[in-house]
Motif scaffolding. Structure first.
Motif, short mmCIF file in Angstrom:
data_model
loop_
_atom_site.label_atom_id
_atom_site.label_comp_id
_atom_site.label_asym_id
_atom_site.label_seq_id
_atom_site.Cartn_x
_atom_site.Cartn_y
_atom_site.Cartn_z
N ILE A 104 -10.13 12.22 -7.75
CA ILE A 104 -8.77 12.36 -7.20
C ILE A 104 -7.78 11.61 -8.08
N GLY A 105 -6.65 12.25 -8.36
CA GLY A 105 -5.65 11.60 -9.18
C GLY A 105 -4.25 12.11 -8.90
N LEU A 106 -3.27 11.44 -9.52
CA LEU A 106 -1.87 11.82 -9.40
C LEU A 106 -1.46 12.69 -10.57
N VAL A 107 -0.63 13.67 -10.29
CA VAL A 107 -0.15 14.60 -11.30
C VAL A 107 1.29 14.27 -11.65
N ALA A 135 -4.12 15.75 -7.12
CA ALA A 135 -5.04 16.80 -7.56
C ALA A 135 -6.44 16.26 -7.77
N VAL A 136 -7.39 17.16 -7.61
CA VAL A 136 -8.79 16.87 -7.89
C VAL A 136 -9.13 17.54 -9.21
N VAL A 137 -9.73 16.76 -10.10
CA VAL A 137 -10.22 17.29 -11.38
C VAL A 137 -11.74 17.28 -11.28
N PRO A 138 -12.36 18.45 -11.34
CA PRO A 138 -13.83 18.50 -11.24
C PRO A 138 -14.49 17.55 -12.23
N GLY A 142 -12.77 16.99 -1.27
CA GLY A 142 -12.32 18.15 -0.49
C GLY A 142 -11.28 17.82 0.55
N ASP A 143 -11.10 16.55 0.89
CA ASP A 143 -10.10 16.18 1.89
C ASP A 143 -8.69 16.53 1.40
N VAL A 144 -8.46 16.38 0.11
CA VAL A 144 -7.13 16.65 -0.46
C VAL A 144 -6.76 18.12 -0.28
N SER A 145 -7.73 19.01 -0.35
CA SER A 145 -7.44 20.44 -0.30
C SER A 145 -8.01 21.12 0.93
N SER A 164 0.84 -1.20 0.00
CA SER A 164 0.00 0.00 0.00
C SER A 164 0.87 1.24 0.00
N LEU A 165 0.32 2.31 -0.60
CA LEU A 165 1.01 3.59 -0.65
C LEU A 165 -0.02 4.68 -0.48
N GLY A 166 0.31 5.66 0.35
CA GLY A 166 -0.60 6.77 0.57
C GLY A 166 0.16 8.01 0.96
N VAL A 167 -0.57 9.12 1.13
CA VAL A 167 0.02 10.37 1.59
C VAL A 167 -0.76 10.89 2.79
N VAL A 168 -0.03 11.46 3.73
CA VAL A 168 -0.64 12.06 4.91
C VAL A 168 -1.16 13.43 4.50
N LEU A 169 -2.45 13.64 4.64
CA LEU A 169 -3.09 14.86 4.17
C LEU A 169 -2.99 16.04 5.14
N ASN A 170 -2.59 15.78 6.37
CA ASN A 170 -2.64 16.84 7.37
C ASN A 170 -1.30 17.14 8.03
#
Length: 190
Positions: A105-108, A83-86, A155-158, A38-44
């Protein structure tokens, strides 16, 4: 691992019992979860480093507070863009330089010219490092009660107040998890 059992796109919310200081009250967005790990990023975990200090050209696309976030304890010298793409486009409609992870939600691709993505991105965060687990390691931590697994929202990402994200994610749950949001920072002072 089947698609149904994949936790990709979900949030790991650290339980108050999690003793690892790297993940104290952490909210981790899982970007990949399969039989290989698993791979993730800490958002906070915002840092004091401005995005423009390490990735010239991307600072105008990064949402407030416009800083690099510490994505986890692994590979702190590497950067990931989430990034979030509407509309959560996918396939041929997805903008060049963006790969869907889950929903909107996606990777840039941070090697791509920022102007290529400027009109498509709704929000962008840059993360130094990531959180990673080997095969079965995350599942063991889940059994041990280290993490709550909940649905993510774009919205969690931003989140404009990352220091409040842990409480906000727990508070929106429709179960006893909502009560955990009131858990004191230091229970010995209670």
């Amino acid at each position: 691992m089947t698609e149904v059992s994949s936790l990709t796109g979900r949030l790991l919310v650290a339980t108050p019992a999690l003793a690892d200081p790297n993940f104290d009250r952490a909210v981790v967005l899982l970007l990949d979860h399969d039989e290989e790990g698993s791979l993730g990023v800490v958002l906070n975990r915002p840092t004091p480093v401005d995005v423009g200090d390490i990735l010239e050209g991307w600072e105008d696309l990064a949402v407030e507070p416009g800083v690099v976030f510490q994505g986890g304890p692994v590979s702190l010298d590497s950067a990931l863009g989430v990034a979030v793409v509407p509309g959560g486009v996918s396939g041929e409609a997805a903008p060049l330089g963006w790969r869907r992870v889950h929903g909107a939600i996606g990777l840039v691709d941070l090697e791509a010219p920022p102007e290529l993505l400027a009109s498509a991105l709704g929000s962008l965060r840059i993360f130094a490092g990531y959180a990673g687990w080997g095969p079965g390691q995350l599942e063991d931590e889940l059994v041990d009660g280290a993490w709550y697994v909940v649905e993510s929202e774009p919205g969690d990402v931003s989140c404009p107040s990352p220091e409040r994200l842990w409480r906000e994610v727990l508070r929106r749950q429709r179960s006893e998890l909502a009560m955990v949001a009131t858990y004191p920072d230091d229970p010995s002072l209670n």
